[in-house]
Write a protein that holds these residues in place. Sequence first.
Motif, PDB file in Angstrom:
ATOM      1  N   HIS A 118      -2.381   8.107  -4.033  1.00  0.00           N
ATOM      2  CA  HIS A 118      -1.465   7.102  -4.116  1.00  0.00           C
ATOM      3  C   HIS A 118      -0.130   7.178  -3.365  1.00  0.00           C
ATOM      4  O   HIS A 118       0.259   6.570  -2.710  1.00  0.00           O
ATOM      5  CB  HIS A 118      -1.108   6.728  -5.577  1.00  0.00           C
ATOM      6  N   VAL A 125      -0.348  -1.845  -2.397  1.00  0.00           N
ATOM      7  CA  VAL A 125      -1.006  -1.366  -3.626  1.00  0.00           C
ATOM      8  C   VAL A 125      -0.967  -2.915  -4.599  1.00  0.00           C
ATOM      9  O   VAL A 125       0.206  -3.302  -4.697  1.00  0.00           O
ATOM     10  CB  VAL A 125       0.119  -0.593  -4.143  1.00  0.00           C
ATOM     11  N   LEU A 148       8.416  -0.641  -9.487  1.00  0.00           N
ATOM     12  CA  LEU A 148       7.255  -0.705  -8.554  1.00  0.00           C
ATOM     13  C   LEU A 148       7.622  -2.124  -7.827  1.00  0.00           C
ATOM     14  O   LEU A 148       7.268  -2.140  -6.421  1.00  0.00           O
ATOM     15  CB  LEU A 148       6.107  -0.536  -9.433  1.00  0.00           C
ATOM     16  N   ARG A 149       7.782  -3.141  -8.527  1.00  0.00           N
ATOM     17  CA  ARG A 149       7.858  -4.466  -7.712  1.00  0.00           C
ATOM     18  C   ARG A 149       8.997  -4.342  -6.734  1.00  0.00           C
ATOM     19  O   ARG A 149       8.727  -4.643  -5.535  1.00  0.00           O
ATOM     20  CB  ARG A 149       8.423  -5.611  -8.817  1.00  0.00           C
ATOM     21  N   TYR A 153       5.198  -3.350  -4.700  1.00  0.00           N
ATOM     22  CA  TYR A 153       3.951  -3.373  -5.385  1.00  0.00           C
ATOM     23  C   TYR A 153       3.560  -4.774  -5.782  1.00  0.00           C
ATOM     24  O   TYR A 153       4.393  -5.407  -6.025  1.00  0.00           O
ATOM     25  CB  TYR A 153       3.655  -2.401  -6.438  1.00  0.00           C
TER      26      TYR A 153
END
Length: 408
Positions: A118, A125, A148-149, A153
Amino acid sequence: MPKAAAPRVILGIGGGIAAYKSAELARLLVQQGYEVQPVMTRAATEFLTPLTLSSLTHKRVITSLFAPAGQPEATLASAIEHIGVALENDLLLVAPATADLLAQFAQGLAGDFLTTMHLAFPGPVLLAPAMNTNMWNHPATQANVALLRARGYHFVGPAAGELACGMEGPGRLAEPAAIAAAASALLDKKHDLAGETILLTAGPTQEPIDPVRVITNRSSGKMGYALAQRAQARGARVILVSGPVALSPPANVELLRVETAAQMYDAVMSRLAEVSVFIGVAAVADYRPARPAAEKLKKSVSALAIELEPTTDILAAVGRDKGHRLVVGFAAETGNLLGEAERKREAKNCDLVVANLVGAPGAGFEGDENEVVLIRRGQQPEPVARAAKTVIADRILDAVADLRARQA
Ligand SMILES: Cc1cc2nc3c(=O)[nH]c(=O)nc-3n(C[C@H](O)[C@H](O)[C@H](O)COP(=O)(O)O)c2cc1C
């Protein structure tokens, strides 16, 4: 439907009860014509056998970073398999993405094959979380999801409903068909620049004062390199004319290294005939020393005046000779952003100007994030909120793809 050369998907599977649904997801992805490389965490193998997935995908299922000692796979090739898998695939899809995997991804941990690969994966992703409602609502999980957003992602689900643990609420894995559709949307978007030849300039230029000194600027090249990488990933042939930067060249991009504005101009003009989209991201020096010294200047004078002369304006030159080409410029300003950007768009005959406020902490030239406004003829300015430069790159390329579709 996928194109002839099948896009390639890594299907990462975490150790959740919903892992059994990833078999159905693998089947759907294969049925849609994608090449699917399954990667299971150790915990995932407690819930589903690798045999099921290898039968559905016709691929060896990767379950471990290290081949057992003495096995034929324990060669150099398999030793770097996590990098190979990362670079050869178009999308990393993780379903189910457990609370533990979300935390590991957010923190950049690399304790097994999936998490290590990753980190090496340069493309989009897509995460399909699944867990108990309390685990999903926990502030730690929510903070990981928010982080992550913000890094760009993509998420699909979780859905709300009855969970395996008997609770009701958010945490159910999205339906395999919905996950496959989200994956398709990312993969098909990925090829929306197929057939385009995009020439980008990036980085600063260096204008010699003498053999050891130069006039340059703070451009890091990160925005241009992010655009080159994303344009290539979305199917374009990419020529990157780069000033001196400390960045690794993106894979599968033709890199032309230059130092001065004059060399950048020559490199651009020599390739322009092949180009359908020009994106001038480089911070090209507006002036250069008129007579660079042949010998290193000595520290003997008390004051030194360097006469500067203008360089050739590359963006204006490309705009003048525009033809059917799409021309995109960047306007880095410290004030009156919209006014200056619109003036530049008009003056340089650009289809799109990406206006970029420099000087804000963490954004602009040197940071990993940016915040821009897209300026097009006859359209309202479109602000793009602060995000990672790869995310901003995709928003700019969305506008490029849209303008090209209107030109056609
Ligand atoms: C029966 C059982 C079901 C589980 N289901 C989930 C789940 O749906 N989601 C989740 O985040 N963790 C779940 N867990 C906990 C994970 O298995 C555990 O956190 C594990 O370390 C995750 O490993 P991974 O990082 O390989 O996904 C479950 C554990 C058990 C024993």
